[in-house]
Design a protein around this motif. Structure first.
Motif, PDB file in Angstrom:
ATOM      1  N   ARG A 132      -7.490  -3.751  -1.140  1.00 30.12           N
ATOM      2  CA  ARG A 132      -7.585  -2.535  -0.651  1.00 30.12           C
ATOM      3  C   ARG A 132      -7.269  -2.139  -1.304  1.00 30.12           C
ATOM      4  O   ARG A 132      -7.494  -0.978  -1.917  1.00 30.12           O
ATOM      5  N   LEU A 176       0.764  -1.804  -0.188  1.00 33.42           N
ATOM      6  CA  LEU A 176       0.006  -0.127   0.495  1.00 33.42           C
ATOM      7  C   LEU A 176       0.292   1.066   0.207  1.00 33.42           C
ATOM      8  O   LEU A 176       0.444   2.475  -0.458  1.00 33.42           O
ATOM      9  N   VAL A 197      -5.193  -1.793   7.145  1.00 35.03           N
ATOM     10  CA  VAL A 197      -5.767  -2.838   6.569  1.00 35.03           C
ATOM     11  C   VAL A 197      -5.426  -4.118   7.927  1.00 35.03           C
ATOM     12  O   VAL A 197      -6.000  -5.264   7.567  1.00 35.03           O
ATOM     13  N   ASP A 246      -2.776   4.160   6.200  1.00 33.91           N
ATOM     14  CA  ASP A 246      -3.872   2.747   5.255  1.00 33.91           C
ATOM     15  C   ASP A 246      -3.311   1.037   5.730  1.00 33.91           C
ATOM     16  O   ASP A 246      -3.480  -0.100   6.324  1.00 33.91           O
ATOM     17  N   THR A 287     -12.092   8.104  -1.865  1.00 32.36           N
ATOM     18  CA  THR A 287     -12.847   7.610  -1.413  1.00 32.36           C
ATOM     19  C   THR A 287     -13.389   6.839  -0.036  1.00 32.36           C
ATOM     20  O   THR A 287     -13.436   8.265   0.393  1.00 32.36           O
ATOM     21  N   GLU A 319      -7.511  -4.831  10.261  1.00 36.41           N
ATOM     22  CA  GLU A 319      -9.102  -5.778   9.479  1.00 36.41           C
ATOM     23  C   GLU A 319      -8.657  -7.523   9.194  1.00 36.41           C
ATOM     24  O   GLU A 319      -9.195  -8.017   9.024  1.00 36.41           O
ATOM     25  N   PHE A 335     -12.876   4.244   6.072  1.00 34.12           N
ATOM     26  CA  PHE A 335     -13.561   2.867   6.976  1.00 34.12           C
ATOM     27  C   PHE A 335     -14.313   2.961   8.411  1.00 34.12           C
ATOM     28  O   PHE A 335     -14.090   4.019   8.646  1.00 34.12           O
ATOM     29  N   GLN A 371      -8.734   0.786  -4.284  1.00 41.94           N
ATOM     30  CA  GLN A 371      -7.877   2.273  -4.882  1.00 41.94           C
ATOM     31  C   GLN A 371      -8.060   2.573  -6.102  1.00 41.94           C
ATOM     32  O   GLN A 371      -8.468   3.844  -6.538  1.00 41.94           O
TER      33      GLN A 371
END
Length: 229
Positions: free
Chosen positions: A95, A50, A59, A55, A109, A62, A112, A99
């Motif tokens: 992700r 990324l 991520v 980010d 964007t 996540e 989140f 993007q």
């Protein structure tokens, strides 16, 4: 989180297997241990995809949520580290694709939605000048790494920064070992070229010896030669 009896039945009661069972049962200490043990490697792999600190942290969180909710799917066929790395890489690639789609559509964007807890910044009590110099050097290395094409960047991070073997990197990225070696060679060459371009002009000012220091040495030499006035 419910106890996953199938994991308890299929894995031995020692080491990593025991830790997995405890985490699956909702043991906070076990979860914390797993996260801390794998944070650095997973963060570096995700960021290699990324190229964004923010980010990467989102991520990675996540990926952890996804992994801990699916421990029933972990049967010990690979190490926990490899399993988590694949989940994190998949999350990062998802992700990145999202993007790219958003950029192509010229859409903003979307924020989140999950509650992301930022990782605290580390502090250091080391010498401030040394810390600053280290940060500047690390920044140059990070910028050079970010500038690599994605295929080379992932291999470089896995092999050089994380220290994975050729075989481990190949298994993680789904590549033949020969491809890993080739991409690593090209990545190193690209980074070396970029660093030489950035650092080269600075090196001309390295090891300065001027001003008072220069005058002091000159005077000392003249004095020893009996030429001082």
């Amino acid at each position: 989180m419910p106890i996953l009896q199938d994991i308890a039945d299929s894995l031995p009661d020692d080491g990593e297997a025991s830790l997995i069972r405890r985490a699956a049962a909702g043991d906070a200490d076990a979860v914390r241990h797993i996260v801390k043990a794998h944070n650095q490697r997973l963060y570096r792999l995700v960021r290699a995809v990324l190229r964004s600190n923010a980010d990467a942290e989102e991520v990675l969180q996540e990926a952890y949520l996804h992994a801990f909710s699916r421990l029933a799917g972990f049967k010990g066929e690979a190490s926990l580290s490899t399993w988590l790395s694949r989940i994190a890489l998949n999350a990062a690639l998802m992700r990145l694709r999202a993007q790219k789609r958003q950029k192509r559509a010229a859409a903003e964007t979307r924020p989140f939605e999950a509650d992301i807890i930022p990782f605290p910044l580390s502090s250091s009590t080391a010498d401030p000048e040394r810390v600053m110099a280290q940060r500047q050097l690390l920044r140059l290395i990070e910028e050079a790494t970010d500038a690599l094409p994605e295929a080379f960047r992932l291999v470089f991070v896995a092999r050089v920064i994380e220290g994975l073997s050729v075989e481990e990197t190949a298994a993680l990225l789904g590549l033949p070992p020969a491809t890993v070696k080739t991409r690593l060679h090209r990545a190193r060459k690209l980074i070396r070229t970029r660093l030489e371009e950035q650092v080269g002009p600075v090196l001309t000012d390295a090891f300065p010896f001027a001003g008072t220091r220069c005058d002091r040495l000159t005077d000392a030499v003249l004095a020893k030669l009996g030429l001082d006035t």
